[in-house]
Design an enzyme around this catalytic site. Sequence first.
Site, PDB file in Angstrom:
ATOM      1  N   ARG A 108      -4.816 -40.344  -6.163  1.00  0.00           N
ATOM      2  CA  ARG A 108      -4.227 -41.292  -5.230  1.00  0.00           C
ATOM      3  C   ARG A 108      -4.402 -42.713  -5.752  1.00  0.00           C
ATOM      4  NH1 ARG A 108      -6.930 -43.383   0.361  1.00  0.00           N
ATOM      5  NH2 ARG A 108      -5.113 -44.398   1.276  1.00  0.00           N
ATOM      6  N   HIS A 137       0.825  -1.207   0.000  1.00  0.00           N
ATOM      7  CA  HIS A 137       0.000   0.000   0.000  1.00  0.00           C
ATOM      8  C   HIS A 137       0.862   1.261   0.000  1.00  0.00           C
ATOM      9  CE1 HIS A 137       0.766  -1.150   4.207  1.00  0.00           C
ATOM     10  NE2 HIS A 137       0.834   0.144   4.440  1.00  0.00           N
ATOM     11  N   ASP A 185     -10.117 -40.913   4.580  1.00  0.00           N
ATOM     12  CA  ASP A 185      -9.851 -39.652   5.291  1.00  0.00           C
ATOM     13  C   ASP A 185     -11.095 -38.779   5.386  1.00  0.00           C
ATOM     14  OD1 ASP A 185      -7.263 -39.919   6.144  1.00  0.00           O
ATOM     15  OD2 ASP A 185      -6.383 -39.122   4.310  1.00  0.00           O
ATOM     16  N   PHE A 205      -5.981 -28.973   0.177  1.00  0.00           N
ATOM     17  CA  PHE A 205      -5.279 -27.886   0.857  1.00  0.00           C
ATOM     18  C   PHE A 205      -4.841 -26.781  -0.110  1.00  0.00           C
ATOM     19  CE2 PHE A 205      -4.156 -31.493   3.892  1.00  0.00           C
ATOM     20  CZ  PHE A 205      -5.296 -31.273   4.641  1.00  0.00           C
ATOM     21  N   GLY A 239       0.627  -6.577  -2.107  1.00  0.00           N
ATOM     22  CA  GLY A 239      -0.660  -5.983  -1.783  1.00  0.00           C
ATOM     23  C   GLY A 239      -1.234  -6.721  -0.591  1.00  0.00           C
ATOM     24  N   GLY A 241       1.072  -4.728   9.917  1.00  0.00           N
ATOM     25  CA  GLY A 241       0.125  -5.615   9.253  1.00  0.00           C
ATOM     26  C   GLY A 241       0.793  -6.855   8.707  1.00  0.00           C
ATOM     27  N   HIS A 263     -10.830 -34.061   3.736  1.00  0.00           N
ATOM     28  CA  HIS A 263      -9.677 -34.255   2.856  1.00  0.00           C
ATOM     29  C   HIS A 263     -10.080 -34.520   1.402  1.00  0.00           C
ATOM     30  CE1 HIS A 263      -7.403 -34.256   6.511  1.00  0.00           C
ATOM     31  NE2 HIS A 263      -6.279 -34.634   5.925  1.00  0.00           N
ATOM     32  N   ARG A 302      -0.300 -39.580  -9.395  1.00  0.00           N
ATOM     33  CA  ARG A 302       0.717 -39.001  -8.508  1.00  0.00           C
ATOM     34  C   ARG A 302       2.036 -39.768  -8.651  1.00  0.00           C
ATOM     35  NH1 ARG A 302       0.048 -41.175  -2.281  1.00  0.00           N
ATOM     36  NH2 ARG A 302      -0.810 -43.222  -2.792  1.00  0.00           N
ATOM     37  N   LEU A 319      -1.028  -8.246   2.612  1.00  0.00           N
ATOM     38  CA  LEU A 319       0.057  -8.053   3.576  1.00  0.00           C
ATOM     39  C   LEU A 319       0.693  -9.389   3.968  1.00  0.00           C
ATOM     40  CD1 LEU A 319      -1.390  -5.231   5.853  1.00  0.00           C
ATOM     41  CD2 LEU A 319       0.277  -5.054   3.991  1.00  0.00           C
ATOM     42  N   GLU A 366       1.628 -24.501   4.098  1.00  0.00           N
ATOM     43  CA  GLU A 366       1.203 -24.445   2.699  1.00  0.00           C
ATOM     44  C   GLU A 366       1.175 -23.021   2.137  1.00  0.00           C
ATOM     45  OE1 GLU A 366      -0.663 -28.133   4.503  1.00  0.00           O
ATOM     46  OE2 GLU A 366      -0.521 -26.017   5.080  1.00  0.00           O
TER      47      GLU A 366
END
Length: 662
Positions: free
Chosen positions: A521, A67, A470, A438, A116, A158, A474, A358, A118, A412
């Site tokens: 998975r 800012h 889960d 997440f 921007g 901030g 999740h 994965r 904070l 994260e």
Amino acid sequence: MSTIDSMSINALRVLSADAVQKANSGHPGLPLGAAAMAYELWAKHMNHNPKNPKWPNRDRFILSGGHGSALLYSLLHLFGYGDLSVEDLSQFRQLDSLTPGHPEYGHTVGVEATTGPLGAGMAMAVGMAMAEAHLAAKFNKDNFPVVDHYTYVLGGDGCMMEGISSEAFSLAGTLALNKLIVLYDSNKISIEGDTDIAFTEDVRMRFEAYGFQTLVVEDGNNPEEIGAAIEAAKADKTKPSLIVVKTKIGFGCPAKEGKASAHGEPLGAENITALKENLGWPSMEPFYVPEEVYANYRAIAEQNAKVEEAWNAMFKKYCETYPEMKELWEKQHNLDIAKDLINNEDFWAYEDKADATRNLSGMVINRIKDLVPGFIGGSADLAPSTKTYMKNEGDFSRENYEGRNLHFGVRELAMAGIGNGLALHGGLRPYVSTFFVFSDYVKPMARLSSLMGVPVTYVLTHDSIGVGEDGPTHEPIEQLAMLRAMPNFTVFRPADATETIAGWYYAITTKTTPTALVLTRQNLSQLTGSSKDALKGGYVIEDSMKEVPDAIILASGSEVELSIQAKAELFKEGIDVRVVSMPSLELFDAQPKEYKERVLPNSVRARVAVEAAIDYGWGKYVGLDGAYVTMKSFGASAPANQLFKKFGFTVENVVATVKSVL
């Protein structure tokens, strides 16, 4: 303090206040309070060359309190960055100006990061410091410190309140990033008033607990005291440093100094006059700066240019002495190095067996590492699950900055911000990873990736109700739609090995777009019809025998195989459908109109979208006459095969849904 230094500091204050006043919008408080700190750093301690803003070994400066952008623009103008003019300052916050309300990377020359939100700049600064440490460990030789620069970040209360800064600085202390120097503009004022209403912790003690050297400047208007603290920070070769600089928000404006009202509104014409009179400014004319001040800034810039000249001479000798390192340097900074992999058979090879995407992604990561020297990354404490660990590349740590596997811990949000900083630094192509659900923790910084156009790759696994036991906490349901809603962000959800490799190929060859690879998975079969056409975002993976199919099934990821199985059942009943794999809606939308018409002819209105997520976003392909096999609620806790059946992801339900639109 010399007279010329005092005038040069006050020039920053006056220009910033005039810019905010002219716009009738903005934040004058930070620029007025932090001007002495900014000038001392930029003029006396920071290596930077306005004539070459992208000099690789420049010190980095990030204004986390974005800012206060008027301060940064005033610095850039006075130092002569990109011919940023007084006219540009007078267009502060106006349409298409070079001086937007918050600093934007790639828009204004000299801005190192879009800030921007904070605290975001704090995390990006940690990423830049990690990049410096890694590249220094990799490239520096005796008497040739070709990578040797500091990362400075300036922010206020901030930034210190936001959780992302705590996450990032906890990691920075763990990693002992001694080239990171945090300048804390401590004025004890936030928008609602004195920070004591919500923020009474001892920030210095917090940073000591993180493992920082901590220093305090009692008088934020004393350049000598500030300079001594900066040099003390540089002298510590074992820790990052926090410099608490005690300032007064709105300094110099009698009616506003030290008050919350100085933070986010113009001072007003009368207060601007009072400010200039109080500072002893020689003119009331807006944006007036004496020639001797400009001359001072030019002289400093010319001296800094000589620093780069010396580095250039050293780098030339380095390249002559170590030609193999010169070659590696060029590869490290070549953004096109992976382009030729499109025709590399070994890169596209895979074993024909059912496997989770994965796992297939992990296979590709371990191919890329040998082909792209700038490839670096890791996860938020989930590498064994997200399959993002590079074999034989070592772990990045305070003992081994050359390691390419990054361990972010369970952080994260900071991880994504740090990924941005790694990419912004140059010389690296980072990836970060966590479970797809997440991405809710990741999204604010992924949004900044998109805004800045930096090619960070987000490896997001456990992509659906296939997570299973889960349970709904999740199991991502709405996350695909959320990421797809962002401009300049590519979401890629592959269905098998070929599509997974295609997703990675796109991710490591794009220059201006972050990418999310959304991975399973559970094991998926390798599909006969999959191809490099996945790079087009959508393609016909199993076609109808008819020139015009009876219906079209559109699917992504694990639901493509299900759709192909449903096609086979429908064919037994005399219904001949086309199956379109859509790993990336964004890439498909970018294709020529003719291609999209061939894949999804307008004449075929019987369409069904199949995806184990909410249907939001599919309507533009399915149309008013189509239907969906998608999630309409959160998931549940049970084995994956039971969940797919419970929520309708079965051949029988897809067949019935297709029939319903015929």
